[in-house]
Motif scaffolding. Structure first.
Motif, PDB file in Angstrom:
ATOM      1  N   CYS B  34     -82.003  84.771   9.899  1.00  0.00           N
ATOM      2  CA  CYS B  34     -82.796  85.020  11.160  1.00  0.00           C
ATOM      3  C   CYS B  34     -83.143  83.715  11.702  1.00  0.00           C
ATOM      4  O   CYS B  34     -83.292  83.775  12.839  1.00  0.00           O
ATOM      5  CB  CYS B  34     -83.933  86.032  10.913  1.00  0.00           C
ATOM      6  SG  CYS B  34     -83.495  87.544  10.361  1.00  0.00           S
ATOM      7  N   ILE B  35     -83.304  82.495  11.032  1.00  0.00           N
ATOM      8  CA  ILE B  35     -83.825  81.304  11.664  1.00  0.00           C
ATOM      9  C   ILE B  35     -82.658  80.335  11.619  1.00  0.00           C
ATOM     10  O   ILE B  35     -82.213  79.806  10.355  1.00  0.00           O
ATOM     11  CB  ILE B  35     -84.996  80.944  10.759  1.00  0.00           C
ATOM     12  CG1 ILE B  35     -86.363  81.838  11.205  1.00  0.00           C
ATOM     13  CG2 ILE B  35     -85.487  79.394  11.136  1.00  0.00           C
ATOM     14  CD1 ILE B  35     -86.431  82.814  10.408  1.00  0.00           C
ATOM     15  N   LEU B  42     -92.357  81.058  15.198  1.00  0.00           N
ATOM     16  CA  LEU B  42     -91.410  81.928  14.791  1.00  0.00           C
ATOM     17  C   LEU B  42     -91.242  82.822  16.210  1.00  0.00           C
ATOM     18  O   LEU B  42     -92.316  83.486  16.517  1.00  0.00           O
ATOM     19  CB  LEU B  42     -91.719  82.827  13.771  1.00  0.00           C
ATOM     20  CG  LEU B  42     -91.432  82.702  12.203  1.00  0.00           C
ATOM     21  CD1 LEU B  42     -91.896  83.722  11.419  1.00  0.00           C
ATOM     22  CD2 LEU B  42     -89.849  82.573  12.250  1.00  0.00           C
ATOM     23  N   ASP B  43     -90.204  82.747  17.023  1.00  0.00           N
ATOM     24  CA  ASP B  43     -90.162  83.334  18.289  1.00  0.00           C
ATOM     25  C   ASP B  43     -90.019  85.024  18.014  1.00  0.00           C
ATOM     26  O   ASP B  43     -89.803  85.450  17.202  1.00  0.00           O
ATOM     27  CB  ASP B  43     -89.328  82.774  19.289  1.00  0.00           C
ATOM     28  CG  ASP B  43     -87.816  83.083  18.526  1.00  0.00           C
ATOM     29  OD1 ASP B  43     -87.510  84.155  18.051  1.00  0.00           O
ATOM     30  OD2 ASP B  43     -87.007  81.940  18.981  1.00  0.00           O
ATOM     31  N   SER B  45     -87.789  87.197  18.793  1.00  0.00           N
ATOM     32  CA  SER B  45     -86.392  87.643  18.595  1.00  0.00           C
ATOM     33  C   SER B  45     -86.423  87.492  16.999  1.00  0.00           C
ATOM     34  O   SER B  45     -85.741  88.145  15.981  1.00  0.00           O
ATOM     35  CB  SER B  45     -85.375  87.071  19.194  1.00  0.00           C
ATOM     36  OG  SER B  45     -85.244  85.654  18.870  1.00  0.00           O
ATOM     37  N   GLU B  46     -86.876  86.224  16.247  1.00  0.00           N
ATOM     38  CA  GLU B  46     -86.873  85.988  15.178  1.00  0.00           C
ATOM     39  C   GLU B  46     -87.571  86.894  14.071  1.00  0.00           C
ATOM     40  O   GLU B  46     -87.201  87.297  13.042  1.00  0.00           O
ATOM     41  CB  GLU B  46     -87.266  84.408  14.940  1.00  0.00           C
ATOM     42  CG  GLU B  46     -86.384  83.495  15.217  1.00  0.00           C
ATOM     43  CD  GLU B  46     -86.968  82.118  15.269  1.00  0.00           C
ATOM     44  OE1 GLU B  46     -85.899  81.057  15.090  1.00  0.00           O
ATOM     45  OE2 GLU B  46     -88.172  81.834  15.368  1.00  0.00           O
ATOM     46  N   GLN B  47     -88.877  87.448  14.754  1.00  0.00           N
ATOM     47  CA  GLN B  47     -89.843  88.253  14.025  1.00  0.00           C
ATOM     48  C   GLN B  47     -89.193  89.554  13.950  1.00  0.00           C
ATOM     49  O   GLN B  47     -89.214  90.192  13.126  1.00  0.00           O
ATOM     50  CB  GLN B  47     -91.100  88.422  14.803  1.00  0.00           C
ATOM     51  CG  GLN B  47     -91.775  87.084  14.418  1.00  0.00           C
ATOM     52  CD  GLN B  47     -93.373  86.866  14.960  1.00  0.00           C
ATOM     53  OE1 GLN B  47     -93.822  88.282  15.015  1.00  0.00           O
ATOM     54  NE2 GLN B  47     -93.993  86.035  15.226  1.00  0.00           N
ATOM     55  N   CYS B  49     -85.852  90.231  14.065  1.00  0.00           N
ATOM     56  CA  CYS B  49     -84.927  89.929  13.174  1.00  0.00           C
ATOM     57  C   CYS B  49     -85.260  90.079  11.990  1.00  0.00           C
ATOM     58  O   CYS B  49     -84.755  90.869  10.748  1.00  0.00           O
ATOM     59  CB  CYS B  49     -83.986  88.665  13.519  1.00  0.00           C
ATOM     60  SG  CYS B  49     -82.781  88.339  12.080  1.00  0.00           S
ATOM     61  N   ILE B  50     -86.454  89.594  11.383  1.00  0.00           N
ATOM     62  CA  ILE B  50     -86.886  89.396   9.987  1.00  0.00           C
ATOM     63  C   ILE B  50     -87.278  90.873   9.704  1.00  0.00           C
ATOM     64  O   ILE B  50     -87.361  91.396   8.606  1.00  0.00           O
ATOM     65  CB  ILE B  50     -88.247  88.393   9.936  1.00  0.00           C
ATOM     66  CG1 ILE B  50     -87.666  87.100  10.117  1.00  0.00           C
ATOM     67  CG2 ILE B  50     -88.985  88.580   8.756  1.00  0.00           C
ATOM     68  CD1 ILE B  50     -88.998  86.039  10.129  1.00  0.00           C
TER      69      ILE B  50
END
Lengths: 92, 79
Positions: B34-35, B42-43, B45-47, B49-50
């Motif tokens: 994800c990163i 942590l933007d 979309s990253e959150q 995805c996580i």
């Protein structure tokens, strides 16, 4: 397994209880070993089978994960057998 | 200490160790997935995805667990 009763004077019922405890711990140990193995398989097979995590585990990924576990075990058995043969023959 | 209490403690300790192992491996995998390039936060979309990655990792763990268990049973039946 080490005998942790040695050196102690235990009554028959205490000995039975200790033996029972040892048996139960062995069972839990086996479960823990199973889980540890699942962690290893998941680690390897995640890299092989999961491209981008979606909203669901699709059936293609699921099939891949199952095959991955099966083939990893097959590989372990094949290598173990071949290695054993090599050692027995004394070849390098 | 009676047998029941000891077994309770053994089970709790194993469960904690198992959860820690899962957490560590899941963090490793989901960070990698994800990163891409670590930014200043942590933007969103990253959150997202996580969160998705965590759920799928646990699904994968359960699938692997079932596959391994059925293989063990087949191997035992073969002997």
């Amino acid at each position: 397994m080490a005998d942790f009763n040695s050196g102690f004077d235990l009554s028959a019922s205490e000995k039975a209880e200790a033996a029972e405890l040892q048996k139960m711990i062995a069972v839990e140990q086996q479960k823990a070993q199973f889980q540890a193995q699942v962690h290893n398989f998941t680690d390897v097979c995640w890299d092989k089978c999961v491209e981008k995590p979606g909203s669901k585990l699709d059936s293609r990924t699921e099939t891949c994960l199952i095959s991955c576990v099966e083939r990893f075990i097959d590989t372990t058995l094949t290598i173990t057998n071949r290695f054993t043969q090599m050692v027995q023959k004394g070849a390098h | 200490m009676d047998t029941g209490t000891i077994m309770e403690q053994v089970k709790v300790q194993i469960a904690v160790a198992n959860a820690q192992e899962l957490l560590q491996r899941m963090t490793d995998k989901c960070f990698k997935k994800c990163i891409g390039k670590p930014g200043s936060t942590l933007d969103n979309s990253e959150q997202k995805c996580i969160a998705m990655c965590m759920d799928r990792y646990m699904d994968a763990w359960n699938t692997v667990s079932r596959a391994y268990n059925s293989r063990l049973q087949r191997e035992r039946a073969r002997i």
